[in-house]
Design a protein around this motif. Structure first.
Motif, mmCIF file in Angstrom:
data_model
loop_
_atom_site.group_PDB
_atom_site.id
_atom_site.type_symbol
_atom_site.label_atom_id
_atom_site.label_comp_id
_atom_site.label_asym_id
_atom_site.label_seq_id
_atom_site.Cartn_x
_atom_site.Cartn_y
_atom_site.Cartn_z
ATOM 1 N N THR A 139 40.253 41.134 48.742
ATOM 2 C CA THR A 139 40.917 41.953 49.765
ATOM 3 C C THR A 139 42.262 42.532 49.338
ATOM 4 N N LYS A 140 42.932 41.921 48.382
ATOM 5 C CA LYS A 140 44.258 42.405 48.001
ATOM 6 C C LYS A 140 44.166 43.485 46.921
ATOM 7 N N GLU A 141 45.191 44.317 46.844
ATOM 8 C CA GLU A 141 45.214 45.422 45.886
ATOM 9 C C GLU A 141 45.691 44.973 44.506
ATOM 10 N N ASN A 142 46.618 44.016 44.473
ATOM 11 C CA ASN A 142 47.201 43.594 43.192
ATOM 12 C C ASN A 142 46.326 42.558 42.489
ATOM 13 N N THR A 143 45.171 43.015 42.015
ATOM 14 C CA THR A 143 44.250 42.136 41.297
ATOM 15 C C THR A 143 43.985 42.684 39.901
ATOM 16 N N LYS A 144 43.524 41.800 39.042
ATOM 17 C CA LYS A 144 43.292 42.180 37.654
ATOM 18 C C LYS A 144 42.220 41.280 37.059
ATOM 19 N N THR A 145 41.370 41.842 36.204
ATOM 20 C CA THR A 145 40.351 41.059 35.513
ATOM 21 C C THR A 145 40.473 41.292 34.021
ATOM 22 N N THR A 146 40.656 40.222 33.268
ATOM 23 C CA THR A 146 40.708 40.314 31.819
ATOM 24 C C THR A 146 39.751 39.281 31.225
ATOM 25 N N SER A 147 39.548 39.375 29.927
ATOM 26 C CA SER A 147 38.675 38.392 29.284
ATOM 27 C C SER A 147 39.062 38.219 27.825
ATOM 28 N N ASN A 148 38.747 37.042 27.307
ATOM 29 C CA ASN A 148 38.888 36.785 25.883
ATOM 30 C C ASN A 148 37.542 36.273 25.377
ATOM 31 N N GLU A 149 37.532 35.690 24.225
ATOM 32 C CA GLU A 149 36.270 35.264 23.617
ATOM 33 C C GLU A 149 35.526 34.239 24.467
ATOM 34 N N ASN A 150 36.251 33.348 25.118
ATOM 35 C CA ASN A 150 35.620 32.237 25.838
ATOM 36 C C ASN A 150 35.745 32.291 27.354
ATOM 37 N N GLU A 151 36.668 33.101 27.875
ATOM 38 C CA GLU A 151 36.970 33.034 29.301
ATOM 39 C C GLU A 151 37.111 34.408 29.938
ATOM 40 N N MET A 152 36.808 34.445 31.232
ATOM 41 C CA MET A 152 37.232 35.550 32.082
ATOM 42 C C MET A 152 38.424 35.052 32.893
ATOM 43 N N ILE A 153 39.369 35.931 33.151
ATOM 44 C CA ILE A 153 40.570 35.539 33.894
ATOM 45 C C ILE A 153 40.753 36.506 35.062
ATOM 46 N N LEU A 154 40.683 35.967 36.278
ATOM 47 C CA LEU A 154 40.913 36.758 37.481
ATOM 48 C C LEU A 154 42.336 36.510 37.958
ATOM 49 N N GLU A 155 43.055 37.582 38.260
ATOM 50 C CA GLU A 155 44.456 37.453 38.645
ATOM 51 C C GLU A 155 44.728 38.115 39.991
ATOM 52 N N VAL A 156 45.564 37.453 40.784
ATOM 53 C CA VAL A 156 45.970 37.975 42.088
ATOM 54 C C VAL A 156 47.469 37.761 42.253
ATOM 55 N N SER A 157 48.167 38.800 42.663
ATOM 56 C CA SER A 157 49.584 38.672 42.992
ATOM 57 C C SER A 157 49.743 38.804 44.496
ATOM 58 N N SER A 158 50.515 37.893 45.089
ATOM 59 C CA SER A 158 50.697 37.933 46.537
ATOM 60 C C SER A 158 52.042 37.318 46.899
ATOM 61 N N GLN A 159 52.356 37.363 48.182
ATOM 62 C CA GLN A 159 53.622 36.822 48.668
ATOM 63 C C GLN A 159 53.361 35.922 49.866
ATOM 64 N N ASP A 160 53.979 34.726 49.846
ATOM 65 C CA ASP A 160 53.917 33.867 51.027
ATOM 66 C C ASP A 160 55.331 33.655 51.550
ATOM 67 N N ASP A 161 55.507 32.660 52.398
ATOM 68 C CA ASP A 161 56.814 32.456 53.035
ATOM 69 C C ASP A 161 57.907 32.031 52.054
ATOM 70 N N LEU A 162 57.495 31.420 50.939
ATOM 71 C CA LEU A 162 58.482 30.871 50.008
ATOM 72 C C LEU A 162 58.580 31.642 48.701
#
Length: 203
Positions: A139-162
């Motif tokens: 649902t969020k816009e600030n997402t990213k998908t990358t990969s290397n030889e062994n892994e996929m990496i899903l990234e999300v940036s967000s803000q909470d109260d702290l």
């Protein structure tokens, strides 16, 4: 003159074809977090994003300015109900939280205690839940998908109260399963580190 016209038309068609190919790949690239992923990686991603249930055992490290605390918990999400039980440390072992999308129930079977928070709105912001991460990723816009030889990496940036937080979920390419999740603040300081020691996912 006629030959020049034909050459010009061919050149225009060639440029149009190149631009079309470029925009097709650019759009696909943009939707996948500015990174190309292959067919097998798309399958792994689809399994995570469309999961109906999961069961997992987690080693969790939570770091604050004052101390670092470690937990071992079991998690289960099925039929829209998310359940988590603390296994370690011993002093809070047996504490169970259960969320049905509306109400949050906390109980301690050892002490025979139970509390319910009705219309609880903050479970989706819980950093420890895999389905919470998936919901944010979808649902969020600030997402990213990358990969290397062994892994996929899903990234999300967000803000909470702290914090302004950045979350990374690592997926093993061989099994398609999550291996760990890292949650850092704006200064790349680790706030939460989750290691998935056991996990089963159902679509």
């Amino acid at each position: 003159m006629k030959n020049k016209k034909i050459i010009f038309i061919i050149l225009v068609i060639f440029i149009i074809v190149l631009l079309t190919i470029f925009f097709i790949f650019y759009d696909k690239n943009r939707k996948n977090g500015n990174n190309m992923i292959n067919q097998s990686e798309e399958k792994i991603l689809d399994t995570i994003l469309t999961m109906k249930s999961y069961q997992a055992k987690l080693d969790i490290s939570v770091e604050t300015n004052k101390n670092k605390t470690k937990y071992i918990v079991s998690q289960k999400m099925k039929n829209g109900i998310s359940t988590q039980e603390v296994i370690e440390p011993e002093n809070i072992a047996g504490v169970i939280t259960e969320y049905d999308g509306k109400n949050l129930k906390i109980r301690n079977n050892k002490l025979n205690l139970e509390t319910t928070f009705e219309n609880y709105q903050y479970m989706v912001e819980n950093r420890l839940w895999l389905d919470s991460f998936v919901q944010e990723y979808k649902t969020k816009e600030n997402t990213k998908t990358t990969s290397n030889e062994n892994e996929m990496i899903l990234e999300v940036s967000s803000q909470d109260d702290l914090y302004n937080v950045h979350k990374k979920l690592y997926l093993d390419k061989k099994t398609g399963k999550p291996t760990k999740m890292e949650i850092t603040d704006i200064n790349q300081k680790t706030l939460v580190y989750i290691l998935y020691t056991e996990i089963t996912i159902s679509k």
